[in-house]
Design a protein around this motif. Structure first.
Motif, PDB file in Angstrom:
ATOM      1  N   ALA A 143      27.764  34.884 -75.998  1.00  0.00           N
ATOM      2  CA  ALA A 143      28.227  34.441 -77.318  1.00  0.00           C
ATOM      3  C   ALA A 143      27.087  33.827 -78.116  1.00  0.00           C
ATOM      4  O   ALA A 143      26.931  34.087 -79.315  1.00  0.00           O
ATOM      5  CB  ALA A 143      29.361  33.432 -77.160  1.00  0.00           C
ATOM      6  N   SER A 146      24.800  36.622 -79.252  1.00  0.00           N
ATOM      7  CA  SER A 146      25.444  37.752 -79.923  1.00  0.00           C
ATOM      8  C   SER A 146      24.766  38.143 -81.224  1.00  0.00           C
ATOM      9  O   SER A 146      24.509  39.329 -81.478  1.00  0.00           O
ATOM     10  CB  SER A 146      26.920  37.424 -80.183  1.00  0.00           C
ATOM     11  OG  SER A 146      27.034  36.250 -80.980  1.00  0.00           O
ATOM     12  N   GLU A 147      24.467  37.162 -82.064  1.00  0.00           N
ATOM     13  CA  GLU A 147      23.855  37.483 -83.353  1.00  0.00           C
ATOM     14  C   GLU A 147      22.468  38.103 -83.178  1.00  0.00           C
ATOM     15  O   GLU A 147      22.090  39.032 -83.904  1.00  0.00           O
ATOM     16  CB  GLU A 147      23.764  36.219 -84.206  1.00  0.00           C
ATOM     17  CG  GLU A 147      25.128  35.697 -84.633  1.00  0.00           C
ATOM     18  CD  GLU A 147      25.028  34.452 -85.499  1.00  0.00           C
ATOM     19  OE1 GLU A 147      26.007  34.153 -86.189  1.00  0.00           O
ATOM     20  OE2 GLU A 147      23.966  33.798 -85.472  1.00  0.00           O
ATOM     21  N   GLY A 280      27.714  27.505 -85.532  1.00  0.00           N
ATOM     22  CA  GLY A 280      28.649  28.495 -86.049  1.00  0.00           C
ATOM     23  C   GLY A 280      29.628  28.882 -84.957  1.00  0.00           C
ATOM     24  O   GLY A 280      29.745  28.219 -83.926  1.00  0.00           O
ATOM     25  N   TRP A 281      30.319  30.011 -85.163  1.00  0.00           N
ATOM     26  CA  TRP A 281      31.299  30.424 -84.154  1.00  0.00           C
ATOM     27  C   TRP A 281      30.673  30.722 -82.798  1.00  0.00           C
ATOM     28  O   TRP A 281      31.311  30.458 -81.764  1.00  0.00           O
ATOM     29  CB  TRP A 281      32.097  31.631 -84.656  1.00  0.00           C
ATOM     30  CG  TRP A 281      31.320  32.928 -84.707  1.00  0.00           C
ATOM     31  CD1 TRP A 281      30.671  33.467 -85.769  1.00  0.00           C
ATOM     32  CD2 TRP A 281      31.107  33.817 -83.608  1.00  0.00           C
ATOM     33  NE1 TRP A 281      30.057  34.634 -85.424  1.00  0.00           N
ATOM     34  CE2 TRP A 281      30.318  34.884 -84.107  1.00  0.00           C
ATOM     35  CE3 TRP A 281      31.493  33.837 -82.282  1.00  0.00           C
ATOM     36  CZ2 TRP A 281      29.912  35.944 -83.296  1.00  0.00           C
ATOM     37  CZ3 TRP A 281      31.090  34.894 -81.475  1.00  0.00           C
ATOM     38  CH2 TRP A 281      30.311  35.938 -81.984  1.00  0.00           C
ATOM     39  N   PRO A 282      29.419  31.261 -82.717  1.00  0.00           N
ATOM     40  CA  PRO A 282      28.849  31.477 -81.378  1.00  0.00           C
ATOM     41  C   PRO A 282      28.694  30.178 -80.589  1.00  0.00           C
ATOM     42  O   PRO A 282      28.996  30.124 -79.403  1.00  0.00           O
ATOM     43  CB  PRO A 282      27.481  32.119 -81.669  1.00  0.00           C
ATOM     44  CG  PRO A 282      27.625  32.724 -83.020  1.00  0.00           C
ATOM     45  CD  PRO A 282      28.498  31.779 -83.765  1.00  0.00           C
ATOM     46  N   GLU A 283      28.220  29.116 -81.271  1.00  0.00           N
ATOM     47  CA  GLU A 283      28.027  27.847 -80.581  1.00  0.00           C
ATOM     48  C   GLU A 283      29.355  27.232 -80.148  1.00  0.00           C
ATOM     49  O   GLU A 283      29.479  26.700 -79.039  1.00  0.00           O
ATOM     50  CB  GLU A 283      27.273  26.857 -81.485  1.00  0.00           C
ATOM     51  CG  GLU A 283      25.805  27.154 -81.692  1.00  0.00           C
ATOM     52  CD  GLU A 283      25.560  28.247 -82.710  1.00  0.00           C
ATOM     53  OE1 GLU A 283      24.425  28.744 -82.800  1.00  0.00           O
ATOM     54  OE2 GLU A 283      26.518  28.634 -83.421  1.00  0.00           O
ATOM     55  N   ILE A 284      30.352  27.315 -81.023  1.00  0.00           N
ATOM     56  CA  ILE A 284      31.655  26.729 -80.705  1.00  0.00           C
ATOM     57  C   ILE A 284      32.314  27.463 -79.542  1.00  0.00           C
ATOM     58  O   ILE A 284      32.810  26.849 -78.584  1.00  0.00           O
ATOM     59  CB  ILE A 284      32.564  26.748 -81.950  1.00  0.00           C
ATOM     60  CG1 ILE A 284      31.962  25.840 -83.035  1.00  0.00           C
ATOM     61  CG2 ILE A 284      33.985  26.291 -81.588  1.00  0.00           C
ATOM     62  CD1 ILE A 284      32.682  25.932 -84.367  1.00  0.00           C
ATOM     63  N   SER A 285      32.320  28.803 -79.604  1.00  0.00           N
ATOM     64  CA  SER A 285      32.944  29.572 -78.521  1.00  0.00           C
ATOM     65  C   SER A 285      32.178  29.419 -77.219  1.00  0.00           C
ATOM     66  O   SER A 285      32.772  29.315 -76.136  1.00  0.00           O
ATOM     67  CB  SER A 285      33.036  31.053 -78.912  1.00  0.00           C
ATOM     68  OG  SER A 285      31.749  31.582 -79.199  1.00  0.00           O
ATOM     69  N   THR A 287      30.465  26.832 -76.274  1.00  0.00           N
ATOM     70  CA  THR A 287      30.765  25.503 -75.746  1.00  0.00           C
ATOM     71  C   THR A 287      32.020  25.525 -74.887  1.00  0.00           C
ATOM     72  O   THR A 287      32.052  25.001 -73.765  1.00  0.00           O
ATOM     73  CB  THR A 287      30.943  24.495 -76.890  1.00  0.00           C
ATOM     74  OG1 THR A 287      29.728  24.403 -77.638  1.00  0.00           O
ATOM     75  CG2 THR A 287      31.316  23.120 -76.354  1.00  0.00           C
TER      76      THR A 287
END
Length: 311
Positions: A143, A146-147, A280-285, A287
């Motif tokens: 995750a 991903s970017e 962003g969403w990668p860091e939150i997911s 985590t």
């Protein structure tokens, strides 16, 4: 007869994990800053040398036996080659080519290699709990990557980033292999003395290589960089490496390795706090997935008490 290893972290293990994760996690942006002024081999060799001497000094002052047991010298050298030399050289060069956060995440693919090698070499059981934790942890790392992975398919390949990524993945494999060796051989030394020898022995070939590759220093590093070196010697090397060696002795490789996934999470958080990066969403997911992996691998059976007579 020694009792079986605990299947999850004890209170001591949790303390070591938290300290190690914070110490190593914060160190990724610090190392990136240091490498702007100090060449990779000189930086790592110097820190390993001082860290090793410092730990052995503490061991001697505490009255611990420093001598490597007869018949284990070669095994200590093998662990040193993979767990310390291979990891430090490859990871430092990888870090010099990659952003700090991405380096930390690629470096912490180590649990994947360590778990697979422990199943193959140590005959550890690949339990449903370990497999779920491995999937969650791998998902967290993916995750966060991903970017970057998607951007590779949308444009020309940056060869510096590619080579840096290869360095970090091979470094992670080397670290995982050294961890499995350490667990397999159960070197009968106190963890403090063993850590000191591993760091000191690793520093010798790295410093010799630095003389020929890095050359003589051109100028005195800035004050902030020198403080970063101090942090590396006392925290990242003396404390964190000892905590890791101790953690490996306490629990199976799958538990210690997968639990260490919290370290790149700290690295991401430190990047947010120190470098002003916005999650962003990668860091939150990631985590949620990484914390889930650590929780799963440490759930289940209660920790048992072990006594090797070496601690």
């Amino acid at each position: 007869m020694s009792s079986p290893p605990p299947s999850r972290l004890s209170a001591e293990g949790i303390f070591l994990l938290i300290g190690m994760a914070i110490g190593w996690g914060i160190n990724w942006p610090i190392m990136k800053f240091i490498l702007q002024e100090i060449p990779p081999l000189s930086f790592r060799g110097f820190c390993l040398f001082l860290g090793g001497l410092g730990i052995l000094g503490l061991a001697r002052a505490s009255g611990l036996r420093l001598q490597i047991p007869s018949g284990y010298v070669q095994k200590v050298m093998w662990v040193c080659a993979f767990n310390i030399i291979g990891w430090n050289i490859l990871a430092t060069y990888g870090l010099s080519l990659l952003p700090a956060g991405r380096s930390a995440l690629l470096g912490y693919t180590m649990p994947i290699w360590a778990v697979l090698l422990s199943v193959w070499i140590l005959k550890d059981k690949f339990t449903p709990r370990v497999s779920v934790a491995l999937l969650l942890g791998s998902g967290g790392v993916l995750a966060l990557l991903s970017e970057t992975l998607l951007s590779w398919f949308g444009g020309p390949i940056n060869y510096d980033l590619f080579i840096g990524a290869v360095f970090m993945v091979v470094a992670a494999w080397s670290w995982g292999a050294g961890t499995v060796m350490m667990k397999r051989w159960q070197i009968p030394m106190h963890s403090v003395a063993l850590t000191g020898w591993l760091l000191l022995l690793a520093s010798i070939p790295i410093l010799i290589a630095a003389v020929f590759i890095d050359g003589a220093p051109q100028k005195i590093p800035s004050t902030l960089v020198l403080w970063g070196v101090v942090y590396n010697v006392f925290i990242a090397f003396m404390f964190c490496y000892w905590a890791w060696v101790r953690l490996v002795s306490l629990v199976p490789v799958s538990v210690s390795s997968l639990s260490s996934l919290i370290t790149p999470l700290i690295g991401v958080i430190s990047g947010i706090l120190l470098l002003g990066e916005k999650p962003g969403w990668p860091e939150i997911s990631a985590t949620l997935l990484i914390l889930g992996a650590v929780a799963v691998v440490n759930s289940g059976a209660k920790p048992t008490q072990t006594s090797t007579g070496k601690e």
